[in-house]
Design a protein around this motif. Structure first.
Motif, PDB file in Angstrom:
ATOM      1  N   LYS A 108       0.831  -1.196   0.000  1.00  0.00           N
ATOM      2  CA  LYS A 108       0.000   0.000   0.000  1.00  0.00           C
ATOM      3  C   LYS A 108       0.869   1.250   0.000  1.00  0.00           C
ATOM      4  O   LYS A 108       2.033   1.214   0.390  1.00  0.00           O
ATOM      5  N   ALA A 109       0.261   2.372  -0.415  1.00  0.00           N
ATOM      6  CA  ALA A 109       0.907   3.683  -0.405  1.00  0.00           C
ATOM      7  C   ALA A 109       2.198   3.677  -1.222  1.00  0.00           C
ATOM      8  O   ALA A 109       3.194   4.280  -0.836  1.00  0.00           O
ATOM      9  N   LEU A 110       2.173   3.022  -2.380  1.00  0.00           N
ATOM     10  CA  LEU A 110       3.343   2.976  -3.259  1.00  0.00           C
ATOM     11  C   LEU A 110       3.225   4.046  -4.348  1.00  0.00           C
ATOM     12  O   LEU A 110       2.229   4.755  -4.445  1.00  0.00           O
ATOM     13  N   ASN A 111       4.245   4.161  -5.168  1.00  0.00           N
ATOM     14  CA  ASN A 111       4.284   5.270  -6.128  1.00  0.00           C
ATOM     15  C   ASN A 111       3.431   5.047  -7.376  1.00  0.00           C
ATOM     16  O   ASN A 111       3.192   5.972  -8.148  1.00  0.00           O
ATOM     17  N   GLU A 112       2.999   3.809  -7.609  1.00  0.00           N
ATOM     18  CA  GLU A 112       2.144   3.553  -8.759  1.00  0.00           C
ATOM     19  C   GLU A 112       1.284   2.333  -8.499  1.00  0.00           C
ATOM     20  O   GLU A 112       1.633   1.461  -7.694  1.00  0.00           O
ATOM     21  N   ASP A 113       0.151   2.278  -9.184  1.00  0.00           N
ATOM     22  CA  ASP A 113      -0.699   1.098  -9.140  1.00  0.00           C
ATOM     23  C   ASP A 113      -0.146   0.086 -10.140  1.00  0.00           C
ATOM     24  O   ASP A 113      -0.060   0.375 -11.342  1.00  0.00           O
ATOM     25  N   ARG A 114       0.234  -1.068  -9.638  1.00  0.00           N
ATOM     26  CA  ARG A 114       0.714  -2.136 -10.518  1.00  0.00           C
ATOM     27  C   ARG A 114       0.032  -3.422 -10.073  1.00  0.00           C
ATOM     28  O   ARG A 114       0.353  -3.984  -9.025  1.00  0.00           O
ATOM     29  N   LYS A 115      -0.919  -3.857 -10.887  1.00  0.00           N
ATOM     30  CA  LYS A 115      -1.735  -5.008 -10.532  1.00  0.00           C
ATOM     31  C   LYS A 115      -1.717  -5.962 -11.718  1.00  0.00           C
ATOM     32  O   LYS A 115      -2.431  -5.754 -12.699  1.00  0.00           O
ATOM     33  N   GLU A 116      -0.901  -6.992 -11.623  1.00  0.00           N
ATOM     34  CA  GLU A 116      -0.679  -7.826 -12.800  1.00  0.00           C
ATOM     35  C   GLU A 116      -0.154  -9.200 -12.418  1.00  0.00           C
ATOM     36  O   GLU A 116       0.338  -9.425 -11.300  1.00  0.00           O
ATOM     37  N   VAL A 117      -0.281 -10.115 -13.361  1.00  0.00           N
ATOM     38  CA  VAL A 117       0.417 -11.403 -13.329  1.00  0.00           C
ATOM     39  C   VAL A 117       1.437 -11.353 -14.454  1.00  0.00           C
ATOM     40  O   VAL A 117       1.068 -11.240 -15.632  1.00  0.00           O
ATOM     41  N   ALA A 118       2.714 -11.400 -14.113  1.00  0.00           N
ATOM     42  CA  ALA A 118       3.786 -11.330 -15.099  1.00  0.00           C
ATOM     43  C   ALA A 118       4.466 -12.691 -15.203  1.00  0.00           C
ATOM     44  O   ALA A 118       5.051 -13.175 -14.234  1.00  0.00           O
ATOM     45  N   VAL A 119       4.392 -13.303 -16.373  1.00  0.00           N
ATOM     46  CA  VAL A 119       5.006 -14.607 -16.631  1.00  0.00           C
ATOM     47  C   VAL A 119       6.311 -14.360 -17.391  1.00  0.00           C
ATOM     48  O   VAL A 119       6.282 -13.918 -18.548  1.00  0.00           O
ATOM     49  N   ARG A 120       7.441 -14.620 -16.738  1.00  0.00           N
ATOM     50  CA  ARG A 120       8.758 -14.306 -17.312  1.00  0.00           C
ATOM     51  C   ARG A 120       9.387 -15.589 -17.859  1.00  0.00           C
ATOM     52  O   ARG A 120       9.684 -16.523 -17.108  1.00  0.00           O
ATOM     53  N   PHE A 121       9.607 -15.602 -19.175  1.00  0.00           N
ATOM     54  CA  PHE A 121      10.172 -16.776 -19.829  1.00  0.00           C
ATOM     55  C   PHE A 121      11.697 -16.754 -19.749  1.00  0.00           C
ATOM     56  O   PHE A 121      12.321 -15.686 -19.604  1.00  0.00           O
ATOM     57  N   ARG A 122      12.279 -17.904 -19.848  1.00  0.00           N
ATOM     58  CA  ARG A 122      13.733 -18.008 -19.829  1.00  0.00           C
ATOM     59  C   ARG A 122      14.320 -17.441 -21.124  1.00  0.00           C
ATOM     60  O   ARG A 122      13.664 -17.430 -22.173  1.00  0.00           O
ATOM     61  N   ALA A 123      15.569 -16.997 -21.054  1.00  0.00           N
ATOM     62  CA  ALA A 123      16.244 -16.457 -22.230  1.00  0.00           C
ATOM     63  C   ALA A 123      16.538 -17.578 -23.229  1.00  0.00           C
ATOM     64  O   ALA A 123      16.667 -18.748 -22.866  1.00  0.00           O
ATOM     65  N   VAL A 124      16.665 -17.205 -24.484  1.00  0.00           N
ATOM     66  CA  VAL A 124      17.038 -18.186 -25.505  1.00  0.00           C
ATOM     67  C   VAL A 124      18.469 -18.657 -25.238  1.00  0.00           C
ATOM     68  O   VAL A 124      19.290 -17.912 -24.680  1.00  0.00           O
ATOM     69  N   PRO A 125      18.823 -19.891 -25.613  1.00  0.00           N
ATOM     70  CA  PRO A 125      20.149 -20.418 -25.270  1.00  0.00           C
ATOM     71  C   PRO A 125      21.305 -19.816 -26.063  1.00  0.00           C
ATOM     72  O   PRO A 125      22.457 -19.891 -25.641  1.00  0.00           O
ATOM     73  N   HIS A 126      21.004 -19.202 -27.215  1.00  0.00           N
ATOM     74  CA  HIS A 126      22.111 -18.669 -28.030  1.00  0.00           C
ATOM     75  C   HIS A 126      21.595 -17.532 -28.896  1.00  0.00           C
ATOM     76  O   HIS A 126      20.499 -17.593 -29.450  1.00  0.00           O
ATOM     77  N   LEU A 127      22.403 -16.470 -29.009  1.00  0.00           N
ATOM     78  CA  LEU A 127      22.077 -15.337 -29.880  1.00  0.00           C
ATOM     79  C   LEU A 127      23.115 -15.249 -30.998  1.00  0.00           C
ATOM     80  O   LEU A 127      24.309 -15.101 -30.726  1.00  0.00           O
ATOM     81  N   PRO A 128      22.692 -15.323 -32.263  1.00  0.00           N
ATOM     82  CA  PRO A 128      23.651 -15.268 -33.372  1.00  0.00           C
ATOM     83  C   PRO A 128      23.899 -13.854 -33.900  1.00  0.00           C
ATOM     84  O   PRO A 128      24.484 -13.698 -34.975  1.00  0.00           O
ATOM     85  N   PHE A 129      23.496 -12.828 -33.141  1.00  0.00           N
ATOM     86  CA  PHE A 129      23.507 -11.474 -33.680  1.00  0.00           C
ATOM     87  C   PHE A 129      24.773 -10.687 -33.367  1.00  0.00           C
ATOM     88  O   PHE A 129      24.892  -9.534 -33.748  1.00  0.00           O
ATOM     89  N   GLY A 130      25.693 -11.272 -32.661  1.00  0.00           N
ATOM     90  CA  GLY A 130      26.898 -10.537 -32.326  1.00  0.00           C
ATOM     91  C   GLY A 130      26.645  -9.511 -31.239  1.00  0.00           C
ATOM     92  O   GLY A 130      25.690  -9.618 -30.460  1.00  0.00           O
TER      93      GLY A 130
END
Length: 477
Positions: free
Chosen positions: A326-348
């Motif tokens: 309570k009494a925080l700087n913004e209203d943030r009401k959500e379910v955030a599903v965070r996926f794992r990073a890809v195993p390899h990036l070929p972009f340099g």
């Protein structure tokens, strides 16, 4: 369908802000027949005319978006009975009438055991239903006791332990997104999902609710009461149907799979804090301990965070973080599903791919997906975001819940064993906090909460010291 509703605590904030607008929505949608009757019961020495006048004022204030005809129909059919909910004679007078009745206990949870006992003594017509707001009990022992009292009153199918979160459109869309989209369900597991964060942060402070909140705190009010329900919908196995038995069985499975926290886990995986004086927008907020009706001796938290893990094939290795403040700087009401990073990036070296995040915004309702794409230059990565709005629901959350009660569909209510399992999950946290193993931190109102802990800070060292201090000897030694 039951056509009689008796609300005990009918002159309170819950009735004014939610139940009356919900009835107006049901009336407008044609769900209430001509014979529907609302009875309000409370301690105020009012006449039915005074109650209807109060109802009309509250509907103008909180339900003004509904047509005047619907509001007037709800008001015109209402009657009022002065009643003490602990008196079986008063309850019998309030529920008197022909046929079954839906009894809504819009009361402080501390009154539930005495009210249910009085209902049992008064007797209810066959086929009646009982509705209780959460939190259901104050701990595991009291939840079991209340379940026992209810079992003596009506069958389990007639008990509605309601949680309006479960009727919110976006919460329902968690199930829709998972179960109706081939692209999501195969990756809805710990192989692909690193973390699920369920957050209910508010800019609202105490807002005059000390009489309730100071006896409960953020852990019981939000995490035990609501956020564990969202955890169940995110983590449950696909049910055979969305009928009450299949859906509620799978939710209980999730709670049973939660790994119980040891005292060491509680010290390292939970946090609690309360707000100091600060400013939110153009409002000056006093410190929580200076709010009217607050007792500093209770050490009530206004911010709580708990990290949980599930011992199941699907979710071993995924962290579930539940947070509310309570009494925080913004209203943030959500379910955030965070996926794992890809195993390899070929972009340099042209950029970094941020993990994909699927967000179910609860208020305001919406859906978004954070992705990574190619920028204006070759091999340059840039963040992308896809967003989707939600169609407005046919009924508000409380309208959906009341309709389920009147029609006798308990799928979105909490079953007795589920209520007990939710307390079992958090009892180790309650016990450790009672022992002060986790310090009560502080944060300024208008901030984003207590600062992140560091293993090198004195606070965490103090946690370790508390955990390993020997118990104090008894006074008589």
């Amino acid at each position: 369908m039951i056509d009689r509703l008796v609300v005990f605590g009918a002159t309170g904030d819950l009735t004014a802000r939610y139940l009356l607008p919900a009835l107006a929505a049901l009336q407008e949608a044609g769900h209430l027949g001509d014979g529907f009757q609302l009875t309000g019961a409370s301690r105020e020495d009012w006449s039915s005319a005074q109650f209807r006048e109060w109802m009309a004022a509250q509907l103008d204030r909180h339900g003004g978006t509904y047509p005047a005809g619907a509001r007037e129909a709800v008001v015109d059919g209402a009657r009022y009975v002065r009643a003490d909910v602990t008196s079986s004679a008063d309850i019998a007078a309030a529920v008197a009438g022909d046929g079954p009745v839906a009894v809504y206990l819009a009361l402080p949870p501390a009154l539930f055991p005495r009210a249910v006992t009085a209902l049992h003594e008064a007797g209810l017509p066959k086929g009646s239903r009982v509705v209780l707001e959460k939190p259901f009990g104050e701990d595991l022992a009291s939840a079991r006791e209340l379940n026992g009292l209810l079992a003596d009153l009506v069958p389990e199918q007639a008990v509605f332990r309601v949680d309006h979160f479960l009727a919110m459109t976006t919460v329902q869309n968690v199930l829709g997104s998972r179960l109706a989209n081939r692209v999501l369900e195969p990756i809805w597991n710990s192989t692909h999902i690193a973390e699920v964060e369920i957050t209910w942060d508010e800019t609202l402070a105490l807002e005059g609710r000390a009489g309730y909140y100071d006896h409960v705190g953020a852990l019981k009010d939000m995490i035990q009461n609501h956020l564990l329900q969202l955890l169940c919908l995110v983590a449950m196995e696909p049910p055979i149907t969305l009928g009450e038995r299949d859906l509620r069985d799978r939710k209980v499975d999730v709670l049973r799979s939660v790994r119980l926290l040891t005292e060491y886990d509680v010290v390292h995986r939970t946090r609690r804090a309360r707000y100091l004086a600060g400013r939110i927008g153009d409002r000056d907020i006093p410190a929580y301990v200076d709010e009217e009706g607050v007792s500093s001796e209770r050490r009530t938290e206004t911010f709580a965070e708990v990290e949980l893990e599930l011992d199941s094939w699907r979710w071993a290795g995924t962290t579930f973080r539940l947070r509310s403040g309570k009494a925080l700087n913004e209203d943030r009401k959500e379910v955030a599903v965070r996926f794992r990073a890809v195993p390899h990036l070929p972009f340099g070296p042209g950029g970094e791919a941020l993990p994909n995040v699927l967000r179910f915004q609860l208020e305001p309702e919406g859906l978004s997906l954070d992705l990574t794409g190619i920028g204006s230059q070759a091999h340059e990565l840039t963040p992308l975001s896809l967003t989707a709005g939600m169609e407005p629901p046919d009924l508000p959350a409380y309208g959906r819940l009341l309709l389920d009660v009147l029609q006798g569909d308990p799928a979105l209510s909490i079953r007795g064993d589920e209520a007990e399992e939710a307390w079992r999950v958090l009892e180790p946290v309650l016990d450790a906090w009672q022992k002060d193993l986790v310090p009560l931190e502080e944060y300024p109102a208008g901030s984003d909460g207590p600062p992140p802990p560091s293993p090198y800070e004195d606070g965490l060292q103090r946690r370790e010291d508390l955990l390993h201090e020997p118990a104090a000897p008894p006074d008589d030694v």
